[in-house]
Structures are given as C-alpha cells and as structure tokens.
Scaffold this active site. Structure first.
Site, PDB file in Angstrom:
ATOM      1  N   ASP A  44      31.696  -5.994 -40.690  1.00 49.72           N
ATOM      2  CA  ASP A  44      30.850  -6.023 -39.501  1.00 49.72           C
ATOM      3  C   ASP A  44      31.530  -5.377 -38.295  1.00 49.72           C
ATOM      4  O   ASP A  44      32.741  -5.153 -38.285  1.00 49.72           O
ATOM      5  CB  ASP A  44      30.529  -7.470 -39.130  1.00 49.72           C
ATOM      6  CG  ASP A  44      29.566  -8.138 -40.076  1.00 49.72           C
ATOM      7  OD1 ASP A  44      29.226  -7.535 -41.112  1.00 49.72           O
ATOM      8  OD2 ASP A  44      29.153  -9.285 -39.780  1.00 49.72           O
ATOM      9  N   ASP A  45      30.713  -5.128 -37.262  1.00 46.81           N
ATOM     10  CA  ASP A  45      31.122  -4.845 -35.884  1.00 46.81           C
ATOM     11  C   ASP A  45      31.516  -3.406 -35.595  1.00 46.81           C
ATOM     12  O   ASP A  45      31.836  -3.080 -34.462  1.00 46.81           O
ATOM     13  CB  ASP A  45      32.255  -5.770 -35.434  1.00 46.81           C
ATOM     14  CG  ASP A  45      31.831  -7.209 -35.269  1.00 46.81           C
ATOM     15  OD1 ASP A  45      30.658  -7.518 -35.580  1.00 46.81           O
ATOM     16  OD2 ASP A  45      32.655  -8.035 -34.855  1.00 46.81           O
ATOM     17  N   HIS A  97      23.489  -4.522 -37.350  1.00 49.13           N
ATOM     18  CA  HIS A  97      24.146  -5.745 -36.860  1.00 49.13           C
ATOM     19  C   HIS A  97      23.809  -5.964 -35.391  1.00 49.13           C
ATOM     20  O   HIS A  97      24.576  -6.591 -34.664  1.00 49.13           O
ATOM     21  CB  HIS A  97      25.660  -5.610 -37.064  1.00 49.13           C
ATOM     22  CG  HIS A  97      26.441  -6.880 -36.951  1.00 49.13           C
ATOM     23  ND1 HIS A  97      26.029  -8.073 -37.513  1.00 49.13           N
ATOM     24  CD2 HIS A  97      27.628  -7.148 -36.333  1.00 49.13           C
ATOM     25  CE1 HIS A  97      26.932  -9.011 -37.254  1.00 49.13           C
ATOM     26  NE2 HIS A  97      27.898  -8.477 -36.532  1.00 49.13           N
ATOM     27  N   HIS A 101      25.684  -6.860 -30.389  1.00 49.49           N
ATOM     28  CA  HIS A 101      26.269  -8.056 -30.995  1.00 49.49           C
ATOM     29  C   HIS A 101      25.833  -9.336 -30.271  1.00 49.49           C
ATOM     30  O   HIS A 101      26.600 -10.288 -30.094  1.00 49.49           O
ATOM     31  CB  HIS A 101      27.797  -7.983 -31.045  1.00 49.49           C
ATOM     32  CG  HIS A 101      28.391  -8.862 -32.115  1.00 49.49           C
ATOM     33  ND1 HIS A 101      28.679 -10.197 -31.900  1.00 49.49           N
ATOM     34  CD2 HIS A 101      28.732  -8.622 -33.398  1.00 49.49           C
ATOM     35  CE1 HIS A 101      29.192 -10.718 -33.012  1.00 49.49           C
ATOM     36  NE2 HIS A 101      29.219  -9.771 -33.930  1.00 49.49           N
ATOM     37  N   TYR A 138      27.112 -13.740 -35.733  1.00 48.39           N
ATOM     38  CA  TYR A 138      27.455 -15.161 -35.850  1.00 48.39           C
ATOM     39  C   TYR A 138      26.668 -15.863 -36.967  1.00 48.39           C
ATOM     40  O   TYR A 138      26.723 -17.082 -37.095  1.00 48.39           O
ATOM     41  CB  TYR A 138      27.224 -15.905 -34.523  1.00 48.39           C
ATOM     42  CG  TYR A 138      27.725 -15.165 -33.319  1.00 48.39           C
ATOM     43  CD1 TYR A 138      29.097 -15.004 -33.091  1.00 48.39           C
ATOM     44  CD2 TYR A 138      26.838 -14.581 -32.414  1.00 48.39           C
ATOM     45  CE1 TYR A 138      29.555 -14.292 -31.990  1.00 48.39           C
ATOM     46  CE2 TYR A 138      27.288 -13.871 -31.323  1.00 48.39           C
ATOM     47  CZ  TYR A 138      28.651 -13.731 -31.110  1.00 48.39           C
ATOM     48  OH  TYR A 138      29.103 -13.012 -30.030  1.00 48.39           O
ATOM     49  N   HIS A 194      35.704  -7.823 -40.868  1.00 48.42           N
ATOM     50  CA  HIS A 194      35.333  -7.067 -39.673  1.00 48.42           C
ATOM     51  C   HIS A 194      36.179  -5.808 -39.579  1.00 48.42           C
ATOM     52  O   HIS A 194      37.405  -5.880 -39.477  1.00 48.42           O
ATOM     53  CB  HIS A 194      35.498  -7.934 -38.423  1.00 48.42           C
ATOM     54  CG  HIS A 194      34.567  -9.112 -38.409  1.00 48.42           C
ATOM     55  ND1 HIS A 194      34.823 -10.272 -39.137  1.00 48.42           N
ATOM     56  CD2 HIS A 194      33.372  -9.301 -37.800  1.00 48.42           C
ATOM     57  CE1 HIS A 194      33.827 -11.130 -38.958  1.00 48.42           C
ATOM     58  NE2 HIS A 194      32.935 -10.560 -38.148  1.00 48.42           N
TER      59      HIS A 194
END
Length: 249
Positions: A44-45, A97, A101, A138, A194
C-alpha cells in the site's frame, strides 16, 4: 496509535472470517486468498521510490504482487508515470487506495466520491484503465463506502489476514516474525505491507519472498489467488494518454 488500533481491530476481525465477508450490489469484501498453496503479498501507499525495486525482486523470483496506489500521499501520482506504467507492464496488479489516504468513514458522500474519482482519472490517463480493486485506508469502510464503490463499478474491497506492521513503525524483526508465523502451507494468506517504507523493500521483501517460497507457497497477485472468484481487475477505457498541464495534484 489510532492507526495501530484500527489495523489491529481489522486484523482480529479477519482471523476467523471467511474469505468473502459480504456483498453489496456486486462489491465483495475479501478477507483472504482462496486458492490452496497461493499467497498474496500486497503493498500500500505508493507510489514512492521503492516500487521498482519491489517489482524487480518479485520478477526475479518468478512471482507477482499487488500495489494499492494513492493519488497524492507520499508523492503525486503524476510524478511517477513511467514507474506506474512499468509496474503494469510487469503484470503486477494495481488497485486504488484513495487519493489522499483518507479514512473514508469520516467523509461525506461527495468527499468519498472525490477520493475515488481522482485516482480513477489518474489510472485512465496513465494506463488507459480504471481500477476495480480497492483497499480502504486503515481497513476502514461502512455501508455508504460499499454503496459508492458498487455504484462506481468496483468488484472487490481487499483486506488482509496478516499485517507486517511496517507502517506503524514496527521493527524489521517484528515484520519477519509475522512472516515466520505463516507456516501452515498450503492454506492461503493475504499479507499487508507498505511500499514506501525503506526497510520493507530492502529487508522484509527479500526475506518474505525467500521464506514463503521455500515453504512452498506460490506468490501471486490478488486477482490470481482468488481463483474463479477473481476477474480482470480493471475496466478498459482507452489508450493511455500523454502528459499535459492537467496531469498534476
């Protein structure tokens, strides 16, 4: 601390859950892979500086992975056009995503739509496709989020079975211990990591790939490990575009 609590709560809820938790107008919430002997490591991210290295490590191992990308988190997505196209060309799966965020459960209807729409527009410009797989920041979602995703044509909301804790500041040893705990081959798993974390790409990724492959798992992208429940994770829109003054955050 709030991020840790949210992640822990989601993880505990998923440990005993079935791979498909619920469906709302065509959107499935996915808690785990479904194909015996397969495991999905997911990141992710991004985009940031390490996705190419992660991609190369998987390619060298004969494996595939999944990246859930933000639009404007660590860096503006339009500043990583070549990188994102390279990930796509390497046949890793790319999903949304959100743009910034954000915890979607704290936003209004219009704000949620904006978080999704901006990422979709970036995917269409850069790749010519719209993402149909989504990971909520999350792991946080509610009925409104699911309804909006359904209305926009999304197919899957992807959660996880294990979290390496890298985004929460956990040590490399902690992350490696999480990988070590995955020792029940051939049961499938779906692991959260991540990509912008330096020690993840440099230490945890090679450890995870070698350890899990040695135990027998086939490391695949999320749409593959869903077997017959998976599908092409995109909607084709057209040919990729050419950067112009609209390609900015």
């Amino acid at each position: 601390m709030l991020t840790k609590i949210l992640a822990l709560a989601v993880l505990l809820a998923h440990i005993t859950a079935s791979p498909v938790e619920k469906r709302q107008d065509g959107v499935q919430v996915i808690n785990n892979c479904e194909v015996s002997g397969q495991l999905a490591l997911t990141y992710d991210d991004g985009p940031w500086n390490y996705e190419e290295d992660i991609s190369n490590q998987f390619t060298a191992a004969g494996a595939k992975t999944t990246f859930f990308l933000n639009g404007n988190n660590y860096v503006c997505i339009y500043d990583r056009v070549d990188q994102i196209r390279a990930l796509h060309a390497a046949e890793h799966t790319l999903g949304s995503h959100t743009w910034s965020h954000a915890d979607l459960t704290t936003l209004s209807y219009d704000e949620i739509v904006s978080e999704l729409e901006q990422v979709e527009d970036a995917f269409v410009k850069i790749l010519g496709v719209k993402p149909l797989y989504f990971r909520p920041p999350y792991g946080s979602y509610n009925d409104q989020v699911l309804q909006i995703l359904a209305d926009r044509g999304y197919k899957k909301v992807i959660l996880w079975t294990e979290d390496t804790g890298d985004a929460n500041g956990e040590s490399v040893q902690f992350s490696e211990n999480v990988i070590d705990g995955i020792n029940d081959f051939p049961n499938p798993h779906l692991v959260l990591e991540h990509s912008p974390i330096d020690t993840t790409h440099s230490q945890v990724v090679p450890y995870a790939i070698s350890t899990l492959q040695e135990r027998g798992w086939q490391l695949v992208a999320i749409d593959t490990c869903l077997g017959s429940n998976g599908e092409w994770p995109y909607e084709y829109v057209g040919e990729p575009g050419t950067p112009d003054d609209t390609w900015h955050c």
